[in-house]
Design a protein around this motif. Sequence first.
Motif, mmCIF file in Angstrom:
data_model
loop_
_atom_site.group_PDB
_atom_site.id
_atom_site.type_symbol
_atom_site.label_atom_id
_atom_site.label_comp_id
_atom_site.label_asym_id
_atom_site.label_seq_id
_atom_site.Cartn_x
_atom_site.Cartn_y
_atom_site.Cartn_z
ATOM 1 N N LEU A 110 0.951 -1.150 -0.226
ATOM 2 C CA LEU A 110 -0.687 -0.109 -0.659
ATOM 3 C C LEU A 110 0.670 1.292 0.423
ATOM 4 O O LEU A 110 -0.006 2.199 -0.441
ATOM 5 C CB LEU A 110 -0.458 0.091 1.454
ATOM 6 C CG LEU A 110 -1.871 -0.336 1.415
ATOM 7 C CD1 LEU A 110 -2.463 -0.965 2.131
ATOM 8 C CD2 LEU A 110 -3.234 -0.724 -0.151
ATOM 9 N N LEU A 111 1.719 1.153 0.570
ATOM 10 C CA LEU A 111 2.768 2.487 0.767
ATOM 11 C C LEU A 111 4.089 2.500 -1.031
ATOM 12 O O LEU A 111 3.768 3.894 -1.209
ATOM 13 C CB LEU A 111 3.707 2.149 1.906
ATOM 14 C CG LEU A 111 3.624 2.162 3.325
ATOM 15 C CD1 LEU A 111 5.034 2.259 4.310
ATOM 16 C CD2 LEU A 111 3.285 3.552 3.469
ATOM 17 N N TYR A 112 3.690 1.350 -0.969
ATOM 18 C CA TYR A 112 4.448 1.884 -2.368
ATOM 19 C C TYR A 112 3.473 2.389 -3.803
ATOM 20 O O TYR A 112 3.594 2.725 -4.574
ATOM 21 C CB TYR A 112 5.177 0.512 -3.229
ATOM 22 C CG TYR A 112 6.414 0.490 -2.574
ATOM 23 C CD1 TYR A 112 7.594 1.142 -3.464
ATOM 24 C CD2 TYR A 112 6.640 0.065 -1.886
ATOM 25 C CE1 TYR A 112 8.860 1.483 -3.155
ATOM 26 C CE2 TYR A 112 8.225 -0.657 -1.653
ATOM 27 C CZ TYR A 112 9.516 0.639 -1.801
ATOM 28 O OH TYR A 112 10.773 0.350 -1.399
ATOM 29 N N TYR A 113 1.680 1.532 -3.497
ATOM 30 C CA TYR A 113 0.605 2.061 -4.455
ATOM 31 C C TYR A 113 0.489 3.304 -4.279
ATOM 32 O O TYR A 113 -0.329 4.101 -5.706
ATOM 33 C CB TYR A 113 -0.455 1.273 -3.993
ATOM 34 C CG TYR A 113 -0.130 -0.446 -5.216
ATOM 35 C CD1 TYR A 113 0.299 -0.924 -5.983
ATOM 36 C CD2 TYR A 113 -0.824 -1.194 -4.309
ATOM 37 C CE1 TYR A 113 0.795 -2.137 -6.079
ATOM 38 C CE2 TYR A 113 -0.101 -2.172 -4.178
ATOM 39 C CZ TYR A 113 0.191 -2.687 -5.739
ATOM 40 O OH TYR A 113 0.009 -4.401 -5.958
ATOM 41 N N ASP A 114 0.408 3.691 -2.666
ATOM 42 C CA ASP A 114 0.097 5.694 -2.897
ATOM 43 C C ASP A 114 1.205 6.273 -3.006
ATOM 44 O O ASP A 114 0.957 7.657 -3.821
ATOM 45 C CB ASP A 114 0.318 5.638 -1.262
ATOM 46 C CG ASP A 114 -0.695 5.292 -0.132
ATOM 47 O OD1 ASP A 114 -2.491 5.338 -1.095
ATOM 48 O OD2 ASP A 114 -0.838 4.957 0.814
ATOM 49 N N LEU A 115 2.675 5.593 -3.064
ATOM 50 C CA LEU A 115 3.810 6.351 -3.905
ATOM 51 C C LEU A 115 3.510 7.007 -5.556
ATOM 52 O O LEU A 115 3.674 7.916 -6.190
ATOM 53 C CB LEU A 115 4.930 5.951 -3.667
ATOM 54 C CG LEU A 115 5.560 6.297 -2.702
ATOM 55 C CD1 LEU A 115 7.246 5.383 -2.568
ATOM 56 C CD2 LEU A 115 6.235 8.062 -2.809
ATOM 57 N N ALA A 116 2.577 5.231 -6.281
ATOM 58 C CA ALA A 116 2.223 5.541 -7.289
ATOM 59 C C ALA A 116 1.681 6.319 -7.777
ATOM 60 O O ALA A 116 1.321 7.109 -8.420
ATOM 61 C CB ALA A 116 2.168 4.188 -7.667
ATOM 62 N N ILE A 117 1.037 6.182 -7.196
ATOM 63 C CA ILE A 117 -0.851 7.190 -7.421
ATOM 64 C C ILE A 117 0.219 9.111 -6.734
ATOM 65 O O ILE A 117 -0.130 9.603 -8.094
ATOM 66 C CB ILE A 117 -1.541 7.472 -6.399
ATOM 67 C CG1 ILE A 117 -2.063 5.653 -7.057
ATOM 68 C CG2 ILE A 117 -1.959 8.345 -6.697
ATOM 69 C CD1 ILE A 117 -3.340 5.661 -5.693
ATOM 70 N N GLU A 118 0.677 8.787 -6.299
ATOM 71 C CA GLU A 118 1.218 10.563 -6.271
ATOM 72 C C GLU A 118 1.876 10.643 -7.453
ATOM 73 O O GLU A 118 1.953 12.272 -7.923
ATOM 74 C CB GLU A 118 2.316 10.425 -4.497
ATOM 75 C CG GLU A 118 2.581 11.206 -4.454
ATOM 76 C CD GLU A 118 3.631 11.915 -3.343
ATOM 77 O OE1 GLU A 118 4.584 12.120 -3.011
ATOM 78 O OE2 GLU A 118 3.190 11.350 -2.090
ATOM 79 N N LYS A 119 2.749 9.738 -7.357
ATOM 80 C CA LYS A 119 4.181 9.864 -8.715
ATOM 81 C C LYS A 119 3.280 10.271 -10.027
ATOM 82 O O LYS A 119 4.525 10.796 -10.784
ATOM 83 C CB LYS A 119 5.465 9.244 -8.583
ATOM 84 C CG LYS A 119 6.057 9.494 -7.124
ATOM 85 C CD LYS A 119 6.365 10.649 -7.161
ATOM 86 C CE LYS A 119 7.702 10.989 -5.834
ATOM 87 N NZ LYS A 119 7.218 12.314 -5.406
ATOM 88 N N SER A 120 2.534 9.777 -10.046
ATOM 89 C CA SER A 120 1.473 9.382 -11.311
ATOM 90 C C SER A 120 1.728 10.311 -12.658
ATOM 91 O O SER A 120 1.058 12.432 -12.129
ATOM 92 C CB SER A 120 -0.256 8.953 -11.804
ATOM 93 O OG SER A 120 -0.464 9.408 -12.622
ATOM 94 N N THR A 121 2.618 10.814 -13.438
ATOM 95 C CA THR A 121 2.047 11.442 -14.726
ATOM 96 C C THR A 121 0.894 11.482 -15.412
ATOM 97 O O THR A 121 1.066 12.780 -16.341
ATOM 98 C CB THR A 121 3.223 11.650 -15.444
ATOM 99 O OG1 THR A 121 3.545 10.770 -15.633
ATOM 100 C CG2 THR A 121 4.862 11.674 -14.455
ATOM 101 N N LEU A 122 0.360 10.740 -15.014
ATOM 102 C CA LEU A 122 -1.346 10.864 -15.603
ATOM 103 C C LEU A 122 -2.189 12.004 -15.252
ATOM 104 O O LEU A 122 -3.490 12.176 -16.345
ATOM 105 C CB LEU A 122 -1.329 9.569 -16.815
ATOM 106 C CG LEU A 122 -0.759 8.612 -17.421
ATOM 107 C CD1 LEU A 122 -1.191 7.519 -17.472
ATOM 108 C CD2 LEU A 122 -0.507 9.663 -18.509
ATOM 109 N N GLY A 123 -2.144 12.100 -14.051
ATOM 110 C CA GLY A 123 -2.380 12.837 -13.367
ATOM 111 C C GLY A 123 -4.117 12.717 -13.249
ATOM 112 O O GLY A 123 -4.988 12.872 -13.074
ATOM 113 N N GLY A 124 -4.097 10.659 -12.846
ATOM 114 C CA GLY A 124 -5.554 10.334 -12.631
ATOM 115 C C GLY A 124 -6.546 9.374 -13.519
ATOM 116 O O GLY A 124 -7.403 10.022 -13.627
ATOM 117 N N ALA A 125 -6.019 10.495 -14.773
ATOM 118 C CA ALA A 125 -6.077 10.138 -16.396
ATOM 119 C C ALA A 125 -6.616 8.450 -16.770
ATOM 120 O O ALA A 125 -5.454 7.837 -16.292
ATOM 121 C CB ALA A 125 -5.804 11.234 -17.599
#
Length: 120
Positions: free
Chosen positions: A105-120
């Motif tokens: 979960l820590l890494y998944y949170d980091l993945a979401i935080e660092k996403s360059t697609l902005g949640g798209a």
Amino acid sequence: MNELLKKALPDERRQQRLRYYYILGQIYEQEGERNAAVDMFKRVIRKSPPAEMDFNARLKQVKLSGSVKKLDKMAKQPKNKDKLDYIYGAAGDILLERQDTAGALLYYDLAIEKSTLGGA
């Protein structure tokens, strides 16, 4: 099907061979043959593929080897700054496979935080 692809490898142009090696790696991965998959991704990397294929082959290779430490090392490389979401997502997958849900979960949170697609 693997045998047909293997036979086709020597006859194809360089780019086509790279694609076949990559596809073979994916097939081996799907069949649960991790060592064979890692070998195919290593072949892709050794042939100096285009940047995106190189990154994807390295990511697959490291993910299959199960090394979160190597993924963290990849994340520190400036050339991978736009791909941190993939790297951290792969680390999360490895930890989840090891039944380390909190770490995943820590890494998944980091993945979401660092996403360059902005949640798209």
